[in-house]
Design a protein around this motif. Structure first.
Motif, PDB file in Angstrom:
ATOM      1  N   VAL A  40       0.841  -1.208   0.000  1.00 24.35           N
ATOM      2  CA  VAL A  40       0.000   0.000   0.000  1.00 24.35           C
ATOM      3  C   VAL A  40       0.870   1.251   0.000  1.00 24.35           C
ATOM      4  CG1 VAL A  40      -1.668   1.326   1.361  1.00 24.35           C
ATOM      5  CG2 VAL A  40      -1.946  -1.149   1.113  1.00 24.35           C
ATOM      6  N   LEU A  41       1.856   1.281   0.879  1.00 21.56           N
ATOM      7  CA  LEU A  41       2.727   2.455   0.984  1.00 21.56           C
ATOM      8  C   LEU A  41       3.494   2.700  -0.312  1.00 21.56           C
ATOM      9  CD1 LEU A  41       4.056   1.686   4.570  1.00 21.56           C
ATOM     10  CD2 LEU A  41       2.445   3.503   3.947  1.00 21.56           C
ATOM     11  N   VAL A  42       4.023   1.631  -0.886  1.00 23.73           N
ATOM     12  CA  VAL A  42       4.792   1.767  -2.129  1.00 23.73           C
ATOM     13  C   VAL A  42       3.888   2.211  -3.272  1.00 23.73           C
ATOM     14  CG1 VAL A  42       6.115   0.480  -3.855  1.00 23.73           C
ATOM     15  CG2 VAL A  42       6.632   0.198  -1.423  1.00 23.73           C
ATOM     16  N   ALA A  43       2.695   1.615  -3.364  1.00 21.62           N
ATOM     17  CA  ALA A  43       1.764   1.993  -4.436  1.00 21.62           C
ATOM     18  C   ALA A  43       1.369   3.457  -4.314  1.00 21.62           C
ATOM     19  CB  ALA A  43       0.525   1.105  -4.410  1.00 21.62           C
ATOM     20  N   LEU A  44       1.123   3.912  -3.102  1.00 23.71           N
ATOM     21  CA  LEU A  44       0.752   5.317  -2.909  1.00 23.71           C
ATOM     22  C   LEU A  44       1.927   6.242  -3.209  1.00 23.71           C
ATOM     23  CD1 LEU A  44      -1.362   5.029   0.363  1.00 23.71           C
ATOM     24  CD2 LEU A  44      -2.214   5.501  -1.953  1.00 23.71           C
ATOM     25  N   GLN A  45       3.111   5.857  -2.763  1.00 23.23           N
ATOM     26  CA  GLN A  45       4.296   6.691  -2.994  1.00 23.23           C
ATOM     27  C   GLN A  45       4.607   6.807  -4.481  1.00 23.23           C
ATOM     28  OE1 GLN A  45       8.203   5.123  -2.019  1.00 23.23           O
ATOM     29  NE2 GLN A  45       8.736   7.071  -1.060  1.00 23.23           N
ATOM     30  N   ASP A  46       4.478   5.698  -5.206  1.00 24.07           N
ATOM     31  CA  ASP A  46       4.814   5.675  -6.631  1.00 24.07           C
ATOM     32  C   ASP A  46       3.675   6.150  -7.526  1.00 24.07           C
ATOM     33  OD1 ASP A  46       7.233   4.677  -5.826  1.00 24.07           O
ATOM     34  OD2 ASP A  46       6.839   2.620  -6.471  1.00 24.07           O
ATOM     35  N   GLY A  47       2.516   6.467  -6.932  1.00 21.40           N
ATOM     36  CA  GLY A  47       1.386   6.930  -7.725  1.00 21.40           C
ATOM     37  C   GLY A  47       0.715   5.834  -8.538  1.00 21.40           C
ATOM     38  N   GLN A  48       0.934   4.573  -8.148  1.00 15.85           N
ATOM     39  CA  GLN A  48       0.346   3.462  -8.898  1.00 15.85           C
ATOM     40  C   GLN A  48      -1.095   3.181  -8.490  1.00 15.85           C
ATOM     41  OE1 GLN A  48       2.911  -0.018  -9.319  1.00 15.85           O
ATOM     42  NE2 GLN A  48       4.616   1.236  -8.620  1.00 15.85           N
ATOM     43  N   ALA A  49      -1.521   3.737  -7.376  1.00 22.87           N
ATOM     44  CA  ALA A  49      -2.882   3.529  -6.897  1.00 22.87           C
ATOM     45  C   ALA A  49      -3.239   4.652  -5.932  1.00 22.87           C
ATOM     46  CB  ALA A  49      -3.004   2.181  -6.192  1.00 22.87           C
ATOM     47  N   SER A  50      -4.522   4.977  -5.884  1.00 26.34           N
ATOM     48  CA  SER A  50      -4.936   6.011  -4.933  1.00 26.34           C
ATOM     49  C   SER A  50      -6.337   5.772  -4.389  1.00 26.34           C
ATOM     50  CB  SER A  50      -4.873   7.395  -5.583  1.00 26.34           C
ATOM     51  OG  SER A  50      -5.802   7.484  -6.633  1.00 26.34           O
ATOM     52  N   THR A  51      -6.983   4.678  -4.784  1.00 30.87           N
ATOM     53  CA  THR A  51      -8.290   4.335  -4.233  1.00 30.87           C
ATOM     54  C   THR A  51      -8.200   2.958  -3.588  1.00 30.87           C
ATOM     55  OG1 THR A  51      -9.101   3.211  -6.223  1.00 30.87           O
ATOM     56  CG2 THR A  51      -9.482   5.607  -6.085  1.00 30.87           C
ATOM     57  N   GLN A  52      -9.170   2.656  -2.743  1.00 35.55           N
ATOM     58  CA  GLN A  52      -9.174   1.353  -2.078  1.00 35.55           C
ATOM     59  C   GLN A  52      -9.215   0.226  -3.105  1.00 35.55           C
ATOM     60  OE1 GLN A  52     -11.854   0.824   1.317  1.00 35.55           O
ATOM     61  NE2 GLN A  52     -12.484  -1.120   0.418  1.00 35.55           N
ATOM     62  N   ARG A  53     -10.026   0.374  -4.117  1.00 33.99           N
ATOM     63  CA  ARG A  53     -10.132  -0.669  -5.152  1.00 33.99           C
ATOM     64  C   ARG A  53      -8.789  -0.870  -5.860  1.00 33.99           C
ATOM     65  NH1 ARG A  53     -14.613   0.603  -8.929  1.00 33.99           N
ATOM     66  NH2 ARG A  53     -15.827  -0.430  -7.344  1.00 33.99           N
ATOM     67  N   ASP A  54      -8.140   0.230  -6.226  1.00 37.19           N
ATOM     68  CA  ASP A  54      -6.836   0.124  -6.890  1.00 37.19           C
ATOM     69  C   ASP A  54      -5.802  -0.524  -5.971  1.00 37.19           C
ATOM     70  OD1 ASP A  54      -7.888   1.459  -9.089  1.00 37.19           O
ATOM     71  OD2 ASP A  54      -7.022   3.397  -8.532  1.00 37.19           O
ATOM     72  N   LEU A  55      -5.817  -0.138  -4.702  1.00 35.61           N
ATOM     73  CA  LEU A  55      -4.853  -0.685  -3.751  1.00 35.61           C
ATOM     74  C   LEU A  55      -5.084  -2.183  -3.536  1.00 35.61           C
ATOM     75  CD1 LEU A  55      -4.776   2.271  -1.247  1.00 35.61           C
ATOM     76  CD2 LEU A  55      -2.855   1.482  -2.640  1.00 35.61           C
ATOM     77  N   ALA A  56      -6.346  -2.595  -3.446  1.00 35.78           N
ATOM     78  CA  ALA A  56      -6.654  -4.018  -3.278  1.00 35.78           C
ATOM     79  C   ALA A  56      -6.158  -4.809  -4.484  1.00 35.78           C
ATOM     80  CB  ALA A  56      -8.153  -4.217  -3.080  1.00 35.78           C
ATOM     81  N   ARG A  57      -6.390  -4.266  -5.659  1.00 32.75           N
ATOM     82  CA  ARG A  57      -5.926  -4.936  -6.883  1.00 32.75           C
ATOM     83  C   ARG A  57      -4.400  -4.998  -6.915  1.00 32.75           C
ATOM     84  NH1 ARG A  57      -8.297  -1.745 -10.645  1.00 32.75           N
ATOM     85  NH2 ARG A  57     -10.282  -2.682 -10.164  1.00 32.75           N
ATOM     86  N   PHE A  58      -3.748  -3.899  -6.580  1.00 34.73           N
ATOM     87  CA  PHE A  58      -2.290  -3.829  -6.591  1.00 34.73           C
ATOM     88  C   PHE A  58      -1.685  -4.825  -5.602  1.00 34.73           C
ATOM     89  CE2 PHE A  58       1.773  -2.175  -5.101  1.00 34.73           C
ATOM     90  CZ  PHE A  58       2.441  -1.922  -6.293  1.00 34.73           C
ATOM     91  N   ALA A  59      -2.262  -4.892  -4.394  1.00 35.81           N
ATOM     92  CA  ALA A  59      -1.728  -5.758  -3.341  1.00 35.81           C
ATOM     93  C   ALA A  59      -2.234  -7.199  -3.459  1.00 35.81           C
ATOM     94  CB  ALA A  59      -2.089  -5.190  -1.972  1.00 35.81           C
ATOM     95  N   LYS A  60      -3.150  -7.430  -4.391  1.00 33.72           N
ATOM     96  CA  LYS A  60      -3.727  -8.763  -4.623  1.00 33.72           C
ATOM     97  C   LYS A  60      -4.432  -9.290  -3.379  1.00 33.72           C
ATOM     98  CE  LYS A  60      -0.606  -9.802  -8.326  1.00 33.72           C
ATOM     99  NZ  LYS A  60       0.133 -10.724  -9.097  1.00 33.72           N
ATOM    100  N   VAL A  61      -5.268  -8.430  -2.798  1.00 39.76           N
ATOM    101  CA  VAL A  61      -6.106  -8.834  -1.673  1.00 39.76           C
ATOM    102  C   VAL A  61      -7.544  -8.422  -1.982  1.00 39.76           C
ATOM    103  CG1 VAL A  61      -4.256  -8.667   0.038  1.00 39.76           C
ATOM    104  CG2 VAL A  61      -5.747  -6.717  -0.352  1.00 39.76           C
ATOM    105  N   GLU A  62      -8.467  -9.019  -1.270  1.00 37.98           N
ATOM    106  CA  GLU A  62      -9.883  -8.692  -1.446  1.00 37.98           C
ATOM    107  C   GLU A  62     -10.175  -7.327  -0.815  1.00 37.98           C
ATOM    108  OE1 GLU A  62     -12.067 -10.550  -3.227  1.00 37.98           O
ATOM    109  OE2 GLU A  62     -10.369 -11.841  -3.713  1.00 37.98           O
TER     110      GLU A  62
END
Length: 156
Positions: A40-62
């Motif tokens: 989550v921290l890396v995705a937010l820092q790198d701008g790869q995700a910014s919503t809960q749905r994007d973060l769940a997809r990025f981290a591969k969790v429900e």
């Protein structure tokens, strides 16, 4: 062929993953982070995700476990949420200044831990291991996706 189930790649990878998680958790705790926070921290820092749905997809969790983790991270002052101007039903998630300041130390701790456990591996072996695990994860995703699709079709 009589395979020892405890010698299979799946079991050995599971043991390695648990070992990495224990080591990382112990070393990240003093910094106020947990292993689950890092994607989550890396995705937010790198701008790869910014919503809960994007973060769940990025981290591969429900979504439900992601929602719980984000609530704890917000409580602990690691993230903040603001209404999404493009979609009033969702929030944009950003790192707090404190999390941004501590994140480089957390990354350094994890990288150092990886170096320590790969002691005796050549750079080529470490690179090969990472490449093989990346392929394995892609295969796992493919098989899980196919299984999920087959299950869905049987239920229809």
């Amino acid at each position: 062929m009589d395979l020892d189930v405890l010698s299979t790649p799946g079991h050995l990878i599971s043991l390695a993953a648990r070992g990495f998680a224990r080591l990382s958790e112990a070393r990240l705790k003093p910094l106020g982070f947990g292993v689950g926070h890092l994607p989550v921290l890396v995705a937010l820092q790198d701008g790869q995700a910014s919503t809960q749905r994007d973060l769940a997809r990025f981290a591969k969790v429900e979504q439900p476990p992601m929602a719980q983790m984000l609530a704890r991270m917000e409580r602990d002052g690691l993230i903040r949420r603001a209404p999404d101007p493009a979609d009033g039903r969702s929030s944009r998630i950003t790192l707090t200044a404190e999390a941004e300041a501590r994140l480089p130390d957390a990354v350094a701790v994890l990288l150092r831990g990886n170096q320590e456990v790969l002691l005796g591996f050549t750079d080529e072996e470490a690179g090969l291991l990472a490449a093989l695990l990346t392929r394995l994860i892609a295969n796992l995703d493919r098989v899980a996706s196919a299984d999920g699709k087959a299950l869905s079709e049987r239920q229809d």
